[in-house]
Design a protein around this motif. Structure first.
Motif, short mmCIF file in Angstrom:
data_model
loop_
_atom_site.label_atom_id
_atom_site.label_comp_id
_atom_site.label_asym_id
_atom_site.label_seq_id
_atom_site.Cartn_x
_atom_site.Cartn_y
_atom_site.Cartn_z
N TRP A 195 43.92 71.15 97.21
CA TRP A 195 43.43 70.45 96.02
C TRP A 195 44.60 70.00 95.14
O TRP A 195 44.63 68.88 94.66
N ARG A 196 45.56 70.88 94.94
CA ARG A 196 46.71 70.53 94.10
C ARG A 196 47.56 69.44 94.74
O ARG A 196 48.21 68.67 94.06
N ARG A 197 47.60 69.37 96.07
CA ARG A 197 48.34 68.31 96.75
C ARG A 197 47.58 66.99 96.66
O ARG A 197 48.16 65.93 96.53
N THR A 198 46.25 67.05 96.72
CA THR A 198 45.43 65.83 96.63
C THR A 198 45.44 65.25 95.22
O THR A 198 45.45 64.03 95.04
N TYR A 199 45.45 66.11 94.21
CA TYR A 199 45.44 65.70 92.81
C TYR A 199 46.71 66.22 92.12
O TYR A 199 46.65 67.17 91.35
N PRO A 200 47.87 65.58 92.36
CA PRO A 200 49.11 66.10 91.77
C PRO A 200 49.13 65.90 90.25
O PRO A 200 48.59 64.92 89.72
N LEU A 201 49.74 66.84 89.57
CA LEU A 201 49.87 66.78 88.11
C LEU A 201 50.77 65.60 87.74
O LEU A 201 51.89 65.48 88.24
N ALA A 202 50.28 64.71 86.87
CA ALA A 202 51.04 63.52 86.48
C ALA A 202 51.79 63.71 85.17
O ALA A 202 52.78 63.03 84.92
N LYS A 203 51.32 64.60 84.33
CA LYS A 203 51.93 64.88 83.03
C LYS A 203 51.81 66.36 82.75
O LYS A 203 50.95 67.02 83.33
N PRO A 204 52.61 66.87 81.83
CA PRO A 204 52.44 68.28 81.45
C PRO A 204 51.06 68.53 80.85
O PRO A 204 50.45 67.63 80.26
N GLN A 205 50.58 69.74 81.00
CA GLN A 205 49.26 70.10 80.47
C GLN A 205 49.26 70.06 78.95
O GLN A 205 50.28 70.32 78.32
N ALA A 206 48.11 69.71 78.39
CA ALA A 206 47.94 69.72 76.93
C ALA A 206 46.95 70.82 76.58
O ALA A 206 45.78 70.76 76.97
N ALA A 207 47.42 71.83 75.87
CA ALA A 207 46.57 72.96 75.50
C ALA A 207 45.90 72.71 74.16
O ALA A 207 46.49 72.09 73.26
N ASP A 222 44.31 77.51 72.31
CA ASP A 222 44.65 77.87 73.70
C ASP A 222 43.45 78.26 74.55
O ASP A 222 43.60 78.92 75.57
N ALA A 223 42.25 77.87 74.17
CA ALA A 223 41.07 78.21 74.96
C ALA A 223 40.86 77.24 76.12
O ALA A 223 40.33 77.61 77.15
N PHE A 224 41.28 75.97 75.95
CA PHE A 224 41.10 74.94 76.97
C PHE A 224 42.41 74.21 77.21
O PHE A 224 43.30 74.20 76.36
N VAL A 225 42.49 73.56 78.38
CA VAL A 225 43.66 72.77 78.77
C VAL A 225 43.17 71.46 79.35
O VAL A 225 42.19 71.43 80.10
N ALA A 226 43.86 70.37 79.00
CA ALA A 226 43.59 69.06 79.59
C ALA A 226 44.76 68.72 80.51
O ALA A 226 45.92 68.86 80.13
N GLU A 227 44.44 68.31 81.73
CA GLU A 227 45.46 67.97 82.71
C GLU A 227 45.27 66.53 83.17
O GLU A 227 44.18 66.15 83.59
N VAL A 228 46.34 65.74 83.10
CA VAL A 228 46.34 64.38 83.64
C VAL A 228 46.85 64.48 85.07
O VAL A 228 47.96 64.95 85.31
N ARG A 229 46.03 64.06 86.01
CA ARG A 229 46.39 64.16 87.42
C ARG A 229 46.20 62.81 88.11
O ARG A 229 45.34 62.02 87.73
N ALA A 230 47.04 62.54 89.11
CA ALA A 230 46.91 61.32 89.91
C ALA A 230 45.68 61.46 90.80
O ALA A 230 45.41 62.54 91.34
N MET A 231 44.96 60.38 90.95
CA MET A 231 43.77 60.39 91.79
C MET A 231 44.14 59.86 93.18
O MET A 231 45.00 58.98 93.31
N PRO A 232 43.48 60.36 94.22
CA PRO A 232 43.77 59.87 95.57
C PRO A 232 43.30 58.43 95.73
O PRO A 232 42.41 57.97 95.01
N ASP A 233 43.91 57.72 96.66
CA ASP A 233 43.50 56.34 96.93
C ASP A 233 42.07 56.33 97.45
O ASP A 233 41.68 57.14 98.29
#
Length: 152
Positions: free
Chosen positions: A28-40, A44-55
């Motif tokens: 899963w982490r290889r399919t959706y690689p992290l594109a930016k650092p996480q935003a907490a 600190d209860a939740f985190v938003a992650e920007v990830r690249a989407m597969p073609d």
């Protein structure tokens, strides 16, 4: 002797399940690689992650997605909460308060989508910044600005 064999036999299925979960997580982490650092979130209860989407033929090329998860949910592949997908030059995630996430997309192409406006008690908002390309000036305007040739 029998007790040791019985314990070993009981641990084999647990080890297989653990190995399967780890393989799934790595995939899963290889399919959706992290594109930016996480935003907490501020608390600190939740985190938003920007990830690249597969073609995909359903998505514009080089699309990004934003996933929201609980801070301590270490296995991203178990229950991924995809809240946004779009083809953006830049995707920013900002927490405006403990439970309000703003996703800002500088639009590249296509139509970005807010897939979920609410995850648990987190309200998600989308702000789209259109990306305007500068058009080259017409040739007639360039000739009009050119200095007149000197008469000698």
């Amino acid at each position: 002797m029998k007790l040791r064999n019985l314990l070993l036999l009981a641990l084999v299925p647990v080890a297989l399940v653990l190995a399967a979960v780890l393989v799934r997580e790595a995939s899963w982490r290889r399919t959706y690689p992290l594109a930016k650092p996480q935003a907490a979130a501020p608390d600190d209860a939740f985190v938003a992650e920007v990830r690249a989407m597969p073609d995909s033929p359903l998505l514009a090329p080089r699309s990004s997605g934003v996933f929201v998860r609980a801070r301590w949910a270490l296995l991203r592949s178990v229950d991924p909460q995809l809240v946004f997908v779009g083809s953006c030059d830049n995707v920013d995630t900002r927490w405006m308060s403990r439970r309000r996430l703003v996703i800002e997309c500088q639009l590249r192409s296509g139509e970005p989508r807010l897939l979920r406006a609410l995850v648990e008690d987190v309200v998600i908002e989308l702000v789209i910044q259109p990306h305007f390309a500068r058009a080259a000036p017409p040739a007639a305007a360039l000739r009009a600005r050119a200095p007149a040739p000197c008469a000698t």
